[in-house]
Scaffold this active site. Structure first.
Site, PDB file in Angstrom:
ATOM      1  N   GLY A 111      38.430  54.983   9.858  1.00 55.42           N
ATOM      2  CA  GLY A 111      38.668  55.502  11.198  1.00 55.42           C
ATOM      3  C   GLY A 111      39.493  56.767  11.212  1.00 55.42           C
TER       4      GLY A 111
ATOM      5  CB  ALA B 272      27.161  67.199   9.455  1.00 64.12           C
ATOM      6  CB  ALA B 273      30.549  62.291   9.146  1.00 63.02           C
ATOM      7  N   GLY B 274      32.286  64.870   9.627  1.00 63.06           N
ATOM      8  CA  GLY B 274      33.523  65.493  10.077  1.00 63.06           C
ATOM      9  C   GLY B 274      33.291  66.593  11.086  1.00 63.06           C
ATOM     10  CG  ASP B 275      30.994  69.839  10.103  1.00 64.54           C
ATOM     11  OD1 ASP B 275      32.151  70.263   9.905  1.00 64.54           O
ATOM     12  OD2 ASP B 275      30.083  69.932   9.251  1.00 64.54           O
TER      13      ASP B 275
ATOM     14  CG  ASN C 211      27.251  77.742   3.845  1.00 70.74           C
ATOM     15  OD1 ASN C 211      27.446  78.947   3.702  1.00 70.74           O
ATOM     16  ND2 ASN C 211      28.221  76.846   3.740  1.00 70.74           N
TER      17      ASN C 211
ATOM     18  CG  HIS D 281      42.537  57.744   7.578  1.00 72.97           C
ATOM     19  ND1 HIS D 281      43.409  58.201   6.618  1.00 72.97           N
ATOM     20  CD2 HIS D 281      43.175  57.920   8.778  1.00 72.97           C
ATOM     21  CE1 HIS D 281      44.537  58.604   7.184  1.00 72.97           C
ATOM     22  NE2 HIS D 281      44.415  58.458   8.493  1.00 72.97           N
TER      23      HIS D 281
END
Length: 282
Positions: free
Chosen positions: A205, A230-233, A15, A201
């Site tokens: 954490g 993008a933290a989860g990526d 994207n 979470h």
């Protein structure tokens, strides 16, 4: 795995993100004035591909973009980061995907995606010969199913969340979700049957479960969050690489939490992704 770094195939989305910075996220029906708008390469597949490359993997991205000027802009950082783009499909029938993102002063986000060319993605099983095969739910079900049936260590980041067929979940070695996504998936499938499930979470954490049993919990390092896009990526890529390499559960989860926390300290999706040197600092 090769001594030159693991081979990672990402089946995912590309994207161009349109990011508005706001003091706080608006309520329903409310209009706010942004204090800045930027255009940033993004897409969960592209983000995780670049994250894995910056962590030392050899990465190929299997994705689709439109035949339009946005495509080149969306692929800029992937190309500069050494991601193999030979499997990118140019879709004449759809534009490059876009995401409309609002980021508040605490780093919290709202995201609305127009899939565009991502909805046209199809992938050939023979192209997915890699140590790690990773996919997301910003692409069609058929592409997800093909990825999770591939040899190698299979990783599903179930975002944006939607029901996933039981036979597809059965092929997943690692499922990465946030707490909301976990609850939504658990309403349709028994996630206790999965080999490994990582649940994030946010600032509290993450936990790692194996066959329904919690085997590790980790708090992230304290950081000043700027943008959590993008933290989860970053978390998913780091955890996938660590577990696929045989790392122990707690160490792998701690490394993933550090990668996600570092990404949250910087604005933008792909520009925020940390390098291996940054993540592995003692």
């Amino acid at each position: 795995m090769s001594r030159h770094g693991p081979r990672v195939a990402v089946v995912g989305s590309v994207n161009l993100d349109l990011v508005a910075r706001v003091e706080r996220l608006p309520a329903a029906g409310e209009t706010l004035t942004a204090h800045g708008v930027t255009r940033v390469p993004g897409g969960k597949g592209a983000n995780q591909a670049l994250a894995a490359a910056r962590l030392g993997a050899r990465v190929s991205l299997h994705a689709a973009v439109g035949d339009d000027p946005l495509a080149g802009e969306a692929l800029t950082l992937l190309r500069a980061g050494g991601v193999d783009l030979r499997h990118i499909r140019i879709a004449a029938e759809a534009p490059t995907g876009t995401a409309m993102i609002q980021v508040d002063d605490d780093g919290e986000t709202t995201i609305v995606i127009d899939a565009g060319a991502n909805a046209t993605l199809a992938v050939a099983p023979g192209d997915l010969d890699a140590d790690v095969v990773l996919t997301v739910l910003e692409v069609p079900d058929e592409a997800v199913a093909t990825a999770m049936a591939a040899p190698g260590f299979t990783v599903l980041n179930a975002a944006p969340v939607r029901p996933v067929a039981g036979d597809v979940l059965a092929g997943v070695d690692l499922l990465c979700v946030n707490a909301h996504e976990f609850g939504a998936l658990a309403a349709h499938a028994d996630l206790d049957d999965l080999v490994a499930v990582a649940i994030t979470h946010g600032a509290a954490g993450a936990e790692l479960r194996r066959r329904g049993r919690v085997v590790a919990t980790v708090e992230p390092p304290p950081v000043d969050a700027v943008d959590g896009t993008a933290a989860g990526d970053a978390f998913t890529a780091a955890l996938a690489l660590a577990l696929a390499a045989g790392g122990d559960d707690e160490s792998a989860l701690r490394r993933a939490c550090r990668a996600g926390a570092l990404a949250a300290t910087r604005p933008g999706a792909q520009p925020s992704l940390p390098t291996r040197q940054e993540v592995d600092v003692p």
